[in-house]
Design a protein around this motif. Structure first.
Motif, PDB file in Angstrom:
ATOM      1  N   ARG A   1       0.842  -1.196   0.000  1.00 29.48           N
ATOM      2  CA  ARG A   1       0.000   0.000   0.000  1.00 29.48           C
ATOM      3  C   ARG A   1       0.876   1.244   0.000  1.00 29.48           C
ATOM      4  O   ARG A   1       2.085   1.180   0.276  1.00 29.48           O
ATOM      5  CB  ARG A   1      -0.857   0.007   1.262  1.00 29.48           C
TER       6      ARG A   1
ATOM      7  N   ILE B   1      -7.093   0.313  -5.792  1.00 32.61           N
ATOM      8  CA  ILE B   1      -8.057   1.282  -5.266  1.00 32.61           C
ATOM      9  C   ILE B   1      -7.281   2.530  -4.876  1.00 32.61           C
ATOM     10  O   ILE B   1      -6.405   2.492  -4.008  1.00 32.61           O
ATOM     11  CB  ILE B   1      -8.823   0.729  -4.037  1.00 32.61           C
TER      12      ILE B   1
ATOM     13  N   LEU C   1      -7.127   6.212  -3.305  1.00 32.85           N
ATOM     14  CA  LEU C   1      -7.779   6.990  -2.246  1.00 32.85           C
ATOM     15  C   LEU C   1      -7.497   8.469  -2.510  1.00 32.85           C
ATOM     16  O   LEU C   1      -6.333   8.841  -2.688  1.00 32.85           O
ATOM     17  CB  LEU C   1      -7.209   6.603  -0.875  1.00 32.85           C
TER      18      LEU C   1
ATOM     19  N   THR D   1     -12.148  10.738   2.339  1.00 30.82           N
ATOM     20  CA  THR D   1     -11.508  10.262   1.113  1.00 30.82           C
ATOM     21  C   THR D   1     -12.524   9.576   0.209  1.00 30.82           C
ATOM     22  O   THR D   1     -13.360   8.809   0.662  1.00 30.82           O
ATOM     23  CB  THR D   1     -10.351   9.286   1.403  1.00 30.82           C
ATOM     24  N   GLN D   2     -12.360   9.884  -1.071  1.00 31.42           N
ATOM     25  CA  GLN D   2     -13.107   9.232  -2.135  1.00 31.42           C
ATOM     26  C   GLN D   2     -12.267   8.026  -2.559  1.00 31.42           C
ATOM     27  O   GLN D   2     -11.041   8.078  -2.468  1.00 31.42           O
ATOM     28  CB  GLN D   2     -13.138  10.258  -3.272  1.00 31.42           C
ATOM     29  N   ARG D   3     -12.872   6.919  -3.005  1.00 31.35           N
ATOM     30  CA  ARG D   3     -12.074   5.810  -3.530  1.00 31.35           C
ATOM     31  C   ARG D   3     -12.567   5.398  -4.903  1.00 31.35           C
ATOM     32  O   ARG D   3     -13.762   5.239  -5.110  1.00 31.35           O
ATOM     33  CB  ARG D   3     -12.030   4.611  -2.567  1.00 31.35           C
TER      34      ARG D   3
ATOM     35  N   GLN E   1     -11.553   2.732  -8.390  1.00 29.75           N
ATOM     36  CA  GLN E   1     -10.663   1.678  -8.903  1.00 29.75           C
ATOM     37  C   GLN E   1      -9.973   2.181 -10.164  1.00 29.75           C
ATOM     38  O   GLN E   1     -10.627   2.710 -11.061  1.00 29.75           O
ATOM     39  CB  GLN E   1     -11.449   0.409  -9.208  1.00 29.75           C
TER      40      GLN E   1
ATOM     41  N   HIS F   1      -3.569  11.821  -1.014  1.00 29.07           N
ATOM     42  CA  HIS F   1      -3.914  10.651  -1.842  1.00 29.07           C
ATOM     43  C   HIS F   1      -3.095   9.450  -1.398  1.00 29.07           C
ATOM     44  O   HIS F   1      -2.078   9.604  -0.704  1.00 29.07           O
ATOM     45  CB  HIS F   1      -3.673  10.971  -3.327  1.00 29.07           C
TER      46      HIS F   1
ATOM     47  N   ALA G   1      -4.747   1.815  -1.606  1.00 30.25           N
ATOM     48  CA  ALA G   1      -5.133   0.760  -0.653  1.00 30.25           C
ATOM     49  C   ALA G   1      -4.280  -0.487  -0.907  1.00 30.25           C
ATOM     50  O   ALA G   1      -3.748  -0.664  -2.015  1.00 30.25           O
ATOM     51  CB  ALA G   1      -6.619   0.445  -0.826  1.00 30.25           C
TER      52      ALA G   1
END
Ligand code: MD3
Ligand code: FE
Length: 216
Positions: free
Chosen positions: A130, A156, A158, A168-170, A172, A190, A193
Motif C-alpha cells: 500500500r 483502489i 484513495l 476520502t473518495q475511492r 478503482q 492521496h 489501498a
C-alpha cells in the motif's frame, strides 16, 4: 447480443469524477502499452527497483525507480529529487520518448498544455503493498500538474482533501488508465489501498505506476 452484458468491469468513470483540477482518462495508455512496458523494462535494467528508507527509518513496501533528469529519493536524511541514482552512483536513465509523449498529451487533454516532465517516478506494488495517505510537496512549482499512468493489476486509489482529516473518495484504477492532477487538486492527500492479489495477463502479479512531474 451486447457483449458488454458478459463483462464484469464497471463502466469507465466520468473524466471529472475526482473534481476540479483532475482528469481520469480511462484507457488512455492502452494504444501504447507495449512500448510503455518495453521502455519500463529497459529503465529498470539500468536503475533497478529498490525499497527506500524514510527519514523515520521505515523501509517502504512500494519498490521504486526513476527515469528522467531528476529522480525522487528518500533516505534517513530526507525526501528530495536528485540527478544521481544512489544505488549505482550514475544519472537516472533518460526518459523514454513514449513516456514523455504520453505525459505531455495527457496533460494537454486535461487542460494543462505545455507540460514537459523532467522526472518520472516508477512505483512497483506487489499484492498487499500500500501507499499511505500523503501529499506530494517535494517539487518546486505546484502550478505544474502531475500525470500518473497505471499498468498491471487494478488498484483502489484513495483521494482526500487538502487536510489529512478530510474524507476520502475511492475509485478503482486499472491497466492503461491515466490520471492528471493540477491546479486546485495538486496538494490534495492521496494514497493506494493494499493491492489485491491477482494476475495481470501481460505483467503478472504486480502493479506499476508511473508519475510524471516537473520537479526542477
Ligand atoms: C494527487 N503514487 O508516487 S498516483 C506517488 O499509484 C503516488 O503509485 C500513487 O502517490 C501510485 O506520490 C498514486 C496518483 C497521484 C500522484 C500524485 C498526485 C495522485 C496525486 C499529486 C497530487 C494529487
Ligand atoms: Fe503521491
Amino acid at each position: 447480443m451486447n457483449a458488454s452484458l458478459f463483462e464484469t468491469e464497471p463502466a469507465p468513470y466520468p473524466k471529472d469524477i475526482l473534481g476540479s483540477g483532475t482528469a481520469v482518462l480511462s484507457g488512455y495508455a492502452l494504444d501504447t502499452e507495449d512500448e510503455l512496458i518495453s521502455s519500463l523494462k529497459c529503465v529498470v535494467e539500468r536503475s533497478p527497483f529498490r525499497n527506500m528508507v524514510t527519514p523515520g527509518g521505515f523501509r517502504m513496501s512500494v519498490a521504486m525507480s526513476n527515469c528522467g533528469a531528476l529522480g525522487w529519493i528518500t533516505d534517513r536524511t530526507g525526501y528530495r529529487y536528485d540527478a544521481i541514482d544512489p544505488e549505482i552512483n550514475r544519472p537516472w536513465p533518460a526518459m523514454p520518448a513514449a513516456f514523455q509523449k504520453l505525459a505531455t498529451s495527457a496533460a494537454e487533454e486535461a487542460g494543462f498544455p505545455g507540460f514537459v516532465p523532467d522526472a518520472c517516478l516508477i512505483n512497483r506494488y506487489e499484492p498487499g503493498v500500500r501507499l499511505s495517505l500523503h501529499q506530494d510537496k517535494d517539487e518546486r512549482d505546484f502550478t505544474q500538474p502531475i500525470v500518473s499512468v497505471s499498468l498491471g493489476l487494478p488498484a483502489i486509489f484513495l483521494f482526500g482533501g487538502l487536510e489529512r482529516r478530510d474524507n476520502t473518495q475511492r475509485i478503482q484504477i486499472v491497466h492503461g488508465d491515466v490520471l492528471v492532477w493540477g491546479g486546485p487538486a495538486r496538494l490534495r492527500y492521496h494514497g493506494i489501498a493494499p493491492l489485491r492479489d491477482g494476475v495481470h495477463p501481460q505483467l503478472g502479479r504486480v502493479r506499476y505506476n508511473l508519475t510524471f512531474r516537473n520537479a526542477g
